[in-house]
Scaffold this active site. Structure first.
Site, PDB file in Angstrom:
ATOM      1  N   TRP A 102       0.809  -1.218   0.000  1.00 28.76           N
ATOM      2  CA  TRP A 102       0.000   0.000   0.000  1.00 28.76           C
ATOM      3  C   TRP A 102       0.838   1.262   0.000  1.00 28.76           C
ATOM      4  O   TRP A 102       0.525   2.227  -0.713  1.00 28.76           O
ATOM      5  CB  TRP A 102      -1.002  -0.009   1.154  1.00 28.76           C
ATOM      6  CG  TRP A 102      -2.074  -1.033   0.936  1.00 28.76           C
ATOM      7  CD1 TRP A 102      -2.298  -2.154   1.681  1.00 28.76           C
ATOM      8  CD2 TRP A 102      -3.033  -1.064  -0.129  1.00 28.76           C
ATOM      9  NE1 TRP A 102      -3.342  -2.872   1.143  1.00 28.76           N
ATOM     10  CE2 TRP A 102      -3.808  -2.234   0.047  1.00 28.76           C
ATOM     11  CE3 TRP A 102      -3.312  -0.235  -1.213  1.00 28.76           C
ATOM     12  CZ2 TRP A 102      -4.850  -2.580  -0.825  1.00 28.76           C
ATOM     13  CZ3 TRP A 102      -4.347  -0.578  -2.080  1.00 28.76           C
ATOM     14  CH2 TRP A 102      -5.094  -1.730  -1.876  1.00 28.76           C
ATOM     15  N   ASP A 172      -1.607   6.497   6.405  1.00 27.33           N
ATOM     16  CA  ASP A 172      -2.717   5.710   5.868  1.00 27.33           C
ATOM     17  C   ASP A 172      -3.094   4.681   6.946  1.00 27.33           C
ATOM     18  O   ASP A 172      -2.426   3.661   7.099  1.00 27.33           O
ATOM     19  CB  ASP A 172      -2.271   5.008   4.576  1.00 27.33           C
ATOM     20  CG  ASP A 172      -3.311   4.010   4.065  1.00 27.33           C
ATOM     21  OD1 ASP A 172      -4.376   3.862   4.696  1.00 27.33           O
ATOM     22  OD2 ASP A 172      -3.049   3.371   3.022  1.00 27.33           O
ATOM     23  N   LYS A 196     -12.566  -1.933   7.199  1.00 20.88           N
ATOM     24  CA  LYS A 196     -11.919  -2.924   8.082  1.00 20.88           C
ATOM     25  C   LYS A 196     -12.535  -2.877   9.484  1.00 20.88           C
ATOM     26  O   LYS A 196     -13.013  -3.863   9.983  1.00 20.88           O
ATOM     27  CB  LYS A 196     -10.419  -2.647   8.221  1.00 20.88           C
ATOM     28  CG  LYS A 196      -9.709  -2.179   6.980  1.00 20.88           C
ATOM     29  CD  LYS A 196      -9.604  -3.258   5.938  1.00 20.88           C
ATOM     30  CE  LYS A 196      -8.774  -2.767   4.757  1.00 20.88           C
ATOM     31  NZ  LYS A 196      -8.741  -3.732   3.684  1.00 20.88           N
TER      32      LYS A 196
END
Ligand code: PLP
Length: 364
Positions: A102, A172, A196
């Site tokens: 990511w 992030d 999530k």
């Protein structure tokens, strides 16, 4: 069908009691005679909901007044582009810590604008640890230092923040926001996709220190991509993902009911420790991530005998254990154990893994 324990990385398992609550009020929300799915985002009841949503998040994370909180529609990764577009001024560059899939994607996106440099990377080691060591000093014209505290695909966690000098830290937190305590003042900007630990997919939360939005980026930013627009309109410039906001409001209340983030964090430490300890002492399973960098949310592991993987996954599903395959980019296995995964789910997984190990013992 009986309920499964869902170890998928996201969209992920949500607390059953919230799902039941949503089901109960789906046709008539808040005595409005209609569903939350049908309510206009500019009505008073919905605006009250948005206010409660923000108040509860501010309360849970002790977000100071000089930070704005945004609830935006769309994918978390849109912020890989929005961050450089909004925060880099002429002559500046973004510094990136590359610790997994990511952060590498975020770095690549900023590099497209020729505005990124990498300050640390663990790629040469197969992303098996959080790269704290800077490969070069931070440039004086650094706009921010960017990192991903929890790499969902690689199972890597920064136990401490990377060095960032006097520059704002951008994080992030898609797979870790609300899973452990954080000090908001340490950050310039935090963003997190909701899928999530917060709500169904489609909502992204941004927490940004207001002074960073006084910066004057080089090019004109389209209205919808300018964080300033959303601050000015209190997240209601465009239609927000109303159902997700409603769900997130319930999730914030649920976290408070559990005892807040410190209690949730303690549970997350216990769940992950149990699973890693089992993996480390087994003969069939292994975890390649250095101990000090192991994720509390995404436990990545593999079988010593990789050819057994699909059999393992089939049998796991037969035992009610869903979503244990690793991400397609890295393979292997992964158990995502977000806030909603109870300890009983982790215990059931370990019990199954132990039985499976015994069943193939003669072949290991
Ligand atoms: C850490 C992290 N960042 C970004 C993303 C991208 O999220 P989205 O698919 O909403 O763009 C994910 C998705 O799993 C993630 O785990």
């Amino acid at each position: 069908m009986t309920a499964l324990y869902n170890f998928g990385a996201g969209p992920a398992m949500l607390p059953r009691e919230i799902l039941l609550d949503v089901q109960a009020e789906l046709l008539d929300w808040n005595n409005q005679g209609m569903s939350i799915l049908e309510i206009g985002h500019r009505t008073a009841p919905f605006q009250n909901l948005m206010q409660q949503l923000e108040d509860d998040l501010r309360d849970l994370l002790a977000i100071p007044e000089n930070y704005s909180v945004l609830f935006l529609g769309g994918a978390a990764r849109a912020n890989f582009a929005l961050i450089p577009m909004n925060l880099i001024t002429p002559g500046q560059v973004g510094a990136y810590c590359v610790s997994g899939v990511w952060s590498k994607m975020a770095y690549t996106e900023c590099a497209k604008l020729s505005r990124a440099y990498c300050v640390s990377s663990s790629e040469a080691d197969g992303f098996n640890h959080a790269p704290y060591e800077m490969s070069q000093p931070l440039n004086h014209n650094t706009a921010y230092v960017y990192y991903t505290p929890n790499e969902t695909i690689n199972g890597v966690r920064f136990a401490q923040k990377p060095l960032h000098g006097e520059f704002p830290l951008v994080a992030d937190m898609t797979s870790c926001l609300l899973s452990e305590p954080i000090q908001i003042e340490d950050y310039g900007l935090i963003f997190a996709g909701a899928q999530k630990n917060i709500a169904p997919a489609g909502l992204t939360i941004v927490i940004v220190r207001n002074d960073l939005l006084d910066r004057k980026p080089e090019t004109c930013i389209p209205t919808m991509f300018d964080y300033r627009t959303h601050v000015a309109h209190k997240s209601l410039y465009a239609t927000p993902p109303t159902f997700n906001c409603y769900f997130a409001a319930k999730m914030f209340q649920w976290i408070k009911k559990q005892g807040g983030i410190s209690t949730i964090y303690q549970q997350n430490c216990e769940k992950s420790a149990l699973l890693y300890d089992f993996i480390d002492t087994s003969v069939l399973y292994k975890c390649a991530i250095e101990k000090s960098s192991r994720s509390l949310m995404n436990v990545c592991f593999s079988l010593i005998r990789a050819e057994l993987e699909s059999d393992f996954l089939t049998k796991a599903l037969e035992h009610g254990l869903y979503g244990l395959q690793g991400h397609r980019m890295v393979g292997g296995l992964r158990a995502s154990i977000y806030n909603a995964m109870p300890m009983s789910g982790v215990q059931k997984l370990i019990e199954f893994m132990r039985e499976y190990e015994e069943s193939v013992a003669s072949e290991v």
